[in-house]
Design a protein around this motif. Structure first.
Motif, PDB file in Angstrom:
ATOM      1  N   GLN A 161      -3.856   1.303  -7.872  1.00 26.13           N
ATOM      2  CA  GLN A 161      -3.779   2.310  -6.817  1.00 26.13           C
ATOM      3  C   GLN A 161      -2.712   3.349  -7.114  1.00 26.13           C
ATOM      4  O   GLN A 161      -2.888   4.543  -6.862  1.00 26.13           O
ATOM      5  N   ARG A 181      -3.957   5.889  -9.733  1.00 26.71           N
ATOM      6  CA  ARG A 181      -5.328   6.387  -9.560  1.00 26.71           C
ATOM      7  C   ARG A 181      -5.491   7.854  -9.942  1.00 26.71           C
ATOM      8  O   ARG A 181      -6.519   8.237 -10.513  1.00 26.71           O
ATOM      9  N   ASN A 234       0.974   4.268  -2.862  1.00 27.01           N
ATOM     10  CA  ASN A 234       0.834   5.688  -2.525  1.00 27.01           C
ATOM     11  C   ASN A 234       2.052   6.483  -2.974  1.00 27.01           C
ATOM     12  O   ASN A 234       1.932   7.633  -3.410  1.00 27.01           O
ATOM     13  N   TRP A 289      -3.516  -4.706  -8.396  1.00 24.96           N
ATOM     14  CA  TRP A 289      -4.055  -3.770  -7.405  1.00 24.96           C
ATOM     15  C   TRP A 289      -3.056  -2.646  -7.138  1.00 24.96           C
ATOM     16  O   TRP A 289      -3.444  -1.469  -7.067  1.00 24.96           O
ATOM     17  N   ASN A 312       1.752   6.989  -6.675  1.00 21.73           N
ATOM     18  CA  ASN A 312       0.726   7.998  -6.943  1.00 21.73           C
ATOM     19  C   ASN A 312       1.249   9.405  -6.648  1.00 21.73           C
ATOM     20  O   ASN A 312       0.935  10.351  -7.376  1.00 21.73           O
ATOM     21  N   ARG A 317       0.839  -1.206   0.000  1.00 22.03           N
ATOM     22  CA  ARG A 317       0.000   0.000   0.000  1.00 22.03           C
ATOM     23  C   ARG A 317       0.873   1.253   0.000  1.00 22.03           C
ATOM     24  O   ARG A 317       0.565   2.248  -0.680  1.00 22.03           O
TER      25      ARG A 317
END
Length: 376
Positions: free
Chosen positions: A233, A236, A199, A229, A202, A195
């Motif tokens: 993410q 995004r 981030n 996934w 992104n 995760r």
């Protein structure tokens, strides 16, 4: 003052003081003791700085003593939770004040040990600002550490726009500098780490979209079960912005799409009392199938009178050649802590694979502020 500010409170400071007295009973810790009584009205960041500065005053000077005391603190069971944050800041300050390469490297190593109890992601920024390339050289070695908290620190601490953290200009100026870290971690076994990687990627879309899509393309070519996934993410923001390569990487296709002007249920929306419901028709005008990402944007009034759009995810659909679909959405205008609603002109648009509809206007009013006259 919010609940977050209370994470550093008199009890936490008292427990930190007790932990220090356990490893060094002769310490007076007078500044740290006084800090407990001056917290009222202070924000969390200011509380962290207050405790850091108290440690700098109360603990013996010199980086070798810092390493010894903090190293012994790590074996004290009560040394846990939020008291670790100001301790990480103390370690970074002492290492940088020393100025030597030995202290810098020792500070990095100590921050990696502390992050197991509570993330060192904020303190590591000071090290990156001071010596970015040397810090990154050390951080890259953390990507294969057994402890997932250390691996996550490698990604999270080097994010371009880490929330609540100081900016590291060098990272923004060199957006590809952390690619080796991300390449090493995008298939990490811990979701916690993956995760952070998403981030981090992104964040970079605000700096260098080409680096982001290039990185994601490489991952797609060497993927595991979790990689789709992570890519979705990480892309995004680019997907919301209808970046063609980002859309293609996550499986969207079709660039001959028409989106009609949304039809709104009501042209006046009262804050806390009404919601905006709208429908829009999306048509695939190509002669091949299309997989479309459908989003919508609300143009919100700002305090200075300008209108600023914010994009929200709506749905995704597969459309045969010539096929149309009608999408419907209800958007709430209840007050929330993260948004202030200002009365005046707003608009809604719908987009599919980046093709935007014409704007549909509506007016927001706040009846809690008294009588409202429309059409003036």
């Amino acid at each position: 003052m919010g609940a977050m500010d209370e994470l550093i409170n008199p009890r936490v400071i008292g427990n930190l003081r007790s932990s220090l007295k356990t490893v060094e009973p002769t310490l007076e810790l007078s500044t740290l003791t006084r800090a407990r009584s001056v917290l009222d009205g202070m924000r969390l960041r200011d509380r962290v700085d207050l405790v850091r500065d108290a440690l700098l005053r109360d603990l013996p000077g010199g980086f070798p003593e810092t390493v010894r005391i903090v190293g012994e603190l790590l074996s004290v069971p009560e040394f846990a939770g939020w008291m670790i944050w100001p301790t990480t800041e103390f370690v970074a300050a002492r290492a940088l004040h020393d100025g030597s390469t030995v202290a810098f490297d020792g500070g990095m190593a100590l921050l990696a040990r502390l992050t197991v109890g509570l993330s060192s992601e904020f303190a590591i920024r000071e090290m990156l600002i001071a010596r970015p390339q040397r810090a990154l050289g050390t951080i890259e070695t953390w990507t294969d550490r057994e402890n997932e908290h250390v691996r996550r620190l490698a990604s999270e601490g080097t994010r371009a726009y880490l929330p609540w953290a100081k900016r590291v200009p060098w990272l923004i100026e060199n957006p590809d500098a952390t690619r080796g870290i991300l390449d090493a971690l995008y298939r990490d076994g811990a979701e916690y780490v993956r995760r952070s990687v998403a981030n981090h990627l992104n964040d970079l879309s605000r700096v260098d979209p080409a680096t982001v899509t290039s990185t994601a393309r490489g991952w797609a070519e060497n993927a595991d079960a979790h990689t789709p996934w992570v890519i979705r993410q990480g892309l995004r923001t680019l997907i919301k912005n209808a970046d063609p390569e980002a859309l293609a990487l996550v499986g969207y296709s079709g660039d001959r799409v028409r989106v009609d002007r949304p039809q709104v249920s009501n042209t006046v929306v009262r804050v806390d009392e009404d919601a905006l419901t709208f429908t829009a028709v999306v048509t695939n005008e190509d002669d091949t199938d299309a997989a479309v990402a459908i989003d919508y944007s609300i143009g919100f009034q700002r305090a200075n009178g300008t209108v600023s759009p914010k994009t929200f995810k709506l749905t995704s659909r597969k459309l045969a050649p010539g096929e149309s679909v009608t999408v419907t959405k209800t958007h709430s205008f209840r007050r929330i802590t993260t948004r202030t609603y200002y009365p005046g002109r707003h608009f809604v648009t719908v987009q599919a694979n980046g093709t935007r509809s014409p704007e549909a206007e509506f007016t927001v009013v706040d009846v809690s502020k008294g009588a409202v006259t429309l059409g003036a």
